[in-house]
Design an enzyme around this catalytic site. Structure first.
Site, mmCIF file in Angstrom:
data_model
loop_
_atom_site.group_PDB
_atom_site.id
_atom_site.type_symbol
_atom_site.label_atom_id
_atom_site.label_comp_id
_atom_site.label_asym_id
_atom_site.label_seq_id
_atom_site.Cartn_x
_atom_site.Cartn_y
_atom_site.Cartn_z
ATOM 1 N N ASP A 167 0.868 -1.187 0.000
ATOM 2 C CA ASP A 167 0.000 0.000 0.000
ATOM 3 C C ASP A 167 0.897 1.227 0.000
ATOM 4 O O ASP A 167 2.121 1.120 0.162
ATOM 5 C CB ASP A 167 -0.882 -0.011 1.259
ATOM 6 C CG ASP A 167 -1.789 1.207 1.367
ATOM 7 O OD1 ASP A 167 -2.359 1.623 0.335
ATOM 8 O OD2 ASP A 167 -1.919 1.763 2.478
ATOM 9 N N SER A 168 0.266 2.390 -0.121
ATOM 10 C CA SER A 168 1.030 3.635 -0.039
ATOM 11 C C SER A 168 1.546 3.870 1.383
ATOM 12 O O SER A 168 2.427 4.690 1.582
ATOM 13 C CB SER A 168 0.144 4.809 -0.461
ATOM 14 O OG SER A 168 -0.910 4.958 0.468
ATOM 15 N N TYR A 223 -0.784 8.694 -2.111
ATOM 16 C CA TYR A 223 -0.843 8.422 -3.550
ATOM 17 C C TYR A 223 -2.066 9.103 -4.189
ATOM 18 O O TYR A 223 -2.087 9.318 -5.390
ATOM 19 C CB TYR A 223 -0.970 6.910 -3.804
ATOM 20 C CG TYR A 223 0.321 6.114 -3.756
ATOM 21 C CD1 TYR A 223 1.495 6.630 -3.221
ATOM 22 C CD2 TYR A 223 0.348 4.816 -4.260
ATOM 23 C CE1 TYR A 223 2.657 5.862 -3.188
ATOM 24 C CE2 TYR A 223 1.506 4.049 -4.234
ATOM 25 C CZ TYR A 223 2.656 4.576 -3.688
ATOM 26 O OH TYR A 223 3.800 3.815 -3.659
ATOM 27 N N GLY A 224 -3.056 9.356 -3.346
ATOM 28 C CA GLY A 224 -4.342 9.853 -3.863
ATOM 29 C C GLY A 224 -4.259 11.142 -4.659
ATOM 30 O O GLY A 224 -5.118 11.420 -5.499
ATOM 31 N N CYS A 260 -4.248 -1.318 -2.042
ATOM 32 C CA CYS A 260 -4.373 0.121 -2.266
ATOM 33 C C CYS A 260 -5.328 0.343 -3.433
ATOM 34 O O CYS A 260 -5.019 -0.012 -4.573
ATOM 35 C CB CYS A 260 -3.002 0.718 -2.588
ATOM 36 S SG CYS A 260 -3.068 2.470 -2.969
ATOM 37 N N GLU A 318 -2.330 8.331 8.376
ATOM 38 C CA GLU A 318 -0.864 8.157 8.347
ATOM 39 C C GLU A 318 -0.219 8.805 9.571
ATOM 40 O O GLU A 318 0.768 8.316 10.093
ATOM 41 C CB GLU A 318 -0.260 8.768 7.077
ATOM 42 C CG GLU A 318 -0.351 7.906 5.847
ATOM 43 C CD GLU A 318 0.367 6.554 5.958
ATOM 44 O OE1 GLU A 318 1.506 6.514 6.445
ATOM 45 O OE2 GLU A 318 -0.234 5.546 5.561
ATOM 46 N N CYS A 328 -10.852 3.126 0.290
ATOM 47 C CA CYS A 328 -9.433 3.408 0.548
ATOM 48 C C CYS A 328 -9.076 2.589 1.772
ATOM 49 O O CYS A 328 -9.821 2.584 2.760
ATOM 50 C CB CYS A 328 -9.230 4.896 0.828
ATOM 51 S SG CYS A 328 -7.593 5.295 1.486
ATOM 52 N N HIS A 362 -7.082 2.956 4.058
ATOM 53 C CA HIS A 362 -6.848 3.672 5.309
ATOM 54 C C HIS A 362 -8.158 3.849 6.108
ATOM 55 O O HIS A 362 -8.132 4.043 7.313
ATOM 56 C CB HIS A 362 -6.272 5.067 5.037
ATOM 57 C CG HIS A 362 -4.828 5.067 4.659
ATOM 58 N ND1 HIS A 362 -4.363 4.550 3.474
ATOM 59 C CD2 HIS A 362 -3.729 5.538 5.321
ATOM 60 C CE1 HIS A 362 -3.040 4.703 3.419
ATOM 61 N NE2 HIS A 362 -2.639 5.295 4.521
#
Ligand code: DGL
Length: 264
Positions: free
Chosen positions: A10-11, A42-43, A73, A149, A181, A183
């Site tokens: 993933d990012s 990355y979005g 991701c 994050e 997403c 996250h």
């Protein structure tokens, strides 16, 4: 071959929500996890950048000799063309689209995701390819992944940001909301509170983990042990990553390795 690990990437830390689901259904496997903490989110990146980063991560995973690769991701899944790669991929976005179709009763589905995923229209396309009567309402939430994050997934700031993002969807009669997403499952308690109990929250990783299990069973590739091991790699900072991953997996992570991903 059965002994080889499964790669998950993933990012950043979001893909650990996918790893958690994989561990629930495939506890005997070894996992190699990569989070691109240096280059996320990355979005907001261009498709060229995301394709380049994905190529580098795949090279890294090939070096680790993984037997299957899970793209944890949605933004990557919405950007790359899987046919261009000679690898077995599991795609969180495809699993999310199918899960939404399976979950909705009134055929009104909301999707929240990064700007790139929403602009690609991938969820809308995949959901209506399966059932063209479903209406899909999409909303980009660019503030959310960066907050996760930073480890701020249960903060008042996260509540305010989620509330702003869900404003429009709250007043549409959707019965299903896809967390598009990886996250966002960390924000589930907040999202449930905002959307209310009549909206089913879909975490695409649940179906994805069963897709991986079914593939391994079919190919006779299941690792027969009871408990496997995990290795974690990041490209940049590891502090928040480690804290959030430990919280999610409910265990201590002895070491997170930093890898120079630009070399791949
Ligand atoms: N977790 C990622 C996804 O599923 C992307 C978050 C980001 O880096 O913007 O789309």
């Amino acid at each position: 071959m059965k002994q080889l690990p499964i790669g998950v990437f993933d990012s950043g830390v979001g893909g650990v929500t996918v790893l958690k689901r994989l561990l629930e259904v495939l506890p005997g496997e070894d996992y190699i996890y990569f989070g691109d903490t240096l280059r996320n989110p990355y979005g907001d990146r261009s498709s060229e950048e995301i394709k380049k980063f994905t190529g580098q991560i795949i090279n890294f995973m090939k070096e680790k000799k993984v037997k299957a690769l899970v793209i944890a991701c949605n933004t990557i899944c919405a950007t790359i063309n899987k046919e261009e790669y000679d690898f077995i991929f599991f795609d969180v976005l495809e699993a999310g689209a199918q899960s939404a179709v399976d979950a909705t009763k009134n055929k009104k589905v909301g999707v929240i995701a990064t700007k790139r995923t929403i602009e690609s229209n991938s969820y809308q396309k995949k959901i209506t390819e399966i059932d063209r009567d479903i209406e899909v309402y999409q909303q980009a939430c660019p503030e959310l992944a960066p907050l996760v994050e930073k480890g701020l997934y249960s903060s008042p700031v996260a509540y305010e940001a989620a509330n702003r993002c869900l404003e429009g969807l709250k007043y549409i009669d959707i019965d299903t909301l896809v967390l598009g997403c990886t996250h966002y499952p960390l924000l589930t308690p907040i999202i449930e509170k905002i959307m209310g109990e009549n909206v089913k929250i879909v975490d695409p990783a649940i179906k994805l983990s069963y897709d991986v299990k079914n593939y391994l069973l079919r190919e006779d590739l299941i690792n027969p042990r009871d408990k496997g091991k995990m290795e974690f790699y990041v490209s940049g900072s590891k502090d928040n990553f480690t804290k959030t991953a430990e919280m999610l997996l409910e265990r201590k992570i002895s070491e997170v390795f930093v890898v120079d991903i630009e070399k791949y």
